[in-house]
Design a protein around this motif. Structure first.
Motif, PDB file in Angstrom:
ATOM      1  N   UNK A   1       0.840  -1.202   0.000  1.00 58.65           N
ATOM      2  CA  UNK A   1       0.000   0.000   0.000  1.00 58.65           C
ATOM      3  C   UNK A   1       0.876   1.253   0.000  1.00 58.65           C
ATOM      4  N   UNK A   2       1.930   1.246   0.805  1.00 59.59           N
ATOM      5  CA  UNK A   2       2.835   2.401   0.851  1.00 59.59           C
ATOM      6  C   UNK A   2       3.557   2.592  -0.482  1.00 59.59           C
ATOM      7  N   UNK A   3       3.922   1.491  -1.143  1.00 61.02           N
ATOM      8  CA  UNK A   3       4.545   1.559  -2.462  1.00 61.02           C
ATOM      9  C   UNK A   3       3.576   2.154  -3.487  1.00 61.02           C
TER      10      UNK A   3
ATOM     11  N   UNK B   1       1.121   4.159  -2.893  1.00 61.33           N
ATOM     12  CA  UNK B   1       0.945   5.586  -2.584  1.00 61.33           C
ATOM     13  C   UNK B   1       2.146   6.382  -3.089  1.00 61.33           C
ATOM     14  N   UNK B   2       3.358   5.874  -2.822  1.00 60.70           N
ATOM     15  CA  UNK B   2       4.586   6.565  -3.208  1.00 60.70           C
ATOM     16  C   UNK B   2       4.690   6.736  -4.721  1.00 60.70           C
ATOM     17  N   UNK B   3       4.356   5.677  -5.449  1.00 56.42           N
ATOM     18  CA  UNK B   3       4.466   5.704  -6.921  1.00 56.42           C
ATOM     19  C   UNK B   3       3.186   6.174  -7.611  1.00 56.42           C
ATOM     20  N   UNK B   4       2.156   6.483  -6.842  1.00 57.81           N
ATOM     21  CA  UNK B   4       0.875   6.971  -7.384  1.00 57.81           C
ATOM     22  C   UNK B   4       0.242   5.955  -8.339  1.00 57.81           C
ATOM     23  N   UNK B   5       0.397   4.675  -8.020  1.00 58.70           N
ATOM     24  CA  UNK B   5      -0.055   3.593  -8.905  1.00 58.70           C
ATOM     25  C   UNK B   5      -1.576   3.553  -9.042  1.00 58.70           C
ATOM     26  N   UNK B   6      -2.305   3.674  -7.919  1.00 55.98           N
ATOM     27  CA  UNK B   6      -3.777   3.602  -7.992  1.00 55.98           C
ATOM     28  C   UNK B   6      -4.353   4.739  -8.823  1.00 55.98           C
ATOM     29  N   UNK B   7      -3.771   5.914  -8.688  1.00 53.38           N
ATOM     30  CA  UNK B   7      -4.242   7.067  -9.463  1.00 53.38           C
ATOM     31  C   UNK B   7      -4.115   6.803 -10.962  1.00 53.38           C
ATOM     32  N   UNK B   8      -3.005   6.181 -11.357  1.00 60.24           N
ATOM     33  CA  UNK B   8      -2.790   5.866 -12.776  1.00 60.24           C
ATOM     34  C   UNK B   8      -3.735   4.759 -13.242  1.00 60.24           C
ATOM     35  N   UNK B   9      -3.900   3.714 -12.423  1.00 60.77           N
ATOM     36  CA  UNK B   9      -4.745   2.574 -12.803  1.00 60.77           C
ATOM     37  C   UNK B   9      -6.215   2.971 -12.903  1.00 60.77           C
ATOM     38  N   UNK B  10      -6.685   3.759 -11.937  1.00 57.70           N
ATOM     39  CA  UNK B  10      -8.113   4.113 -11.895  1.00 57.70           C
ATOM     40  C   UNK B  10      -8.421   5.417 -12.623  1.00 57.70           C
TER      41      UNK B  10
END
Length: 93
Positions: free
Chosen positions: A57-59, A61-70
């Motif tokens: 989860x911290x990874x 957040x740090x890499x902004x992965x969910x923002x890109x995926x969703x």
């Protein structure tokens, strides 16, 4: 005939690991653009899966992965809610 029940597999968006669906948490973006955690895995909308692991989860957040995926802005409260959910499941509270 001896047929085993098929276990649905999903990929964690942060680590890229394929895991059984039950071992992952689903985060959903609705048509209105609202992002929420989907513990049932049945809400309609664009979904992304994360491993039930604090570091993952911290990874994300740090890499902004969910923002890109969703393709949506992810509030810090969503990450805090994810961390709380993981801690509760691991019995750390």
């Amino acid at each position: 005939m001896n047929s085993r029940k098929k276990i649905p597999m999903r990929k964690c968006v942060a680590t890229g690991e394929m895991r059984p669906k039950k071992e992952l948490i689903r985060i959903v973006r609705s048509k209105e653009g609202e992002v929420s955690i989907d513990p049932t895995g049945k809400k309609s909308g664009r979904g992304a899966y994360l491993s039930k692991d604090k570091e993952t989860v911290l990874l994300a957040k740090k890499r902004n992965i969910l923002s890109k995926q969703l393709e949506a802005n992810i509030e810090d409260s969503v990450y805090e809610e994810l961390l709380d959910l993981i801690e509760k499941e691991n019995g750390q509270i």
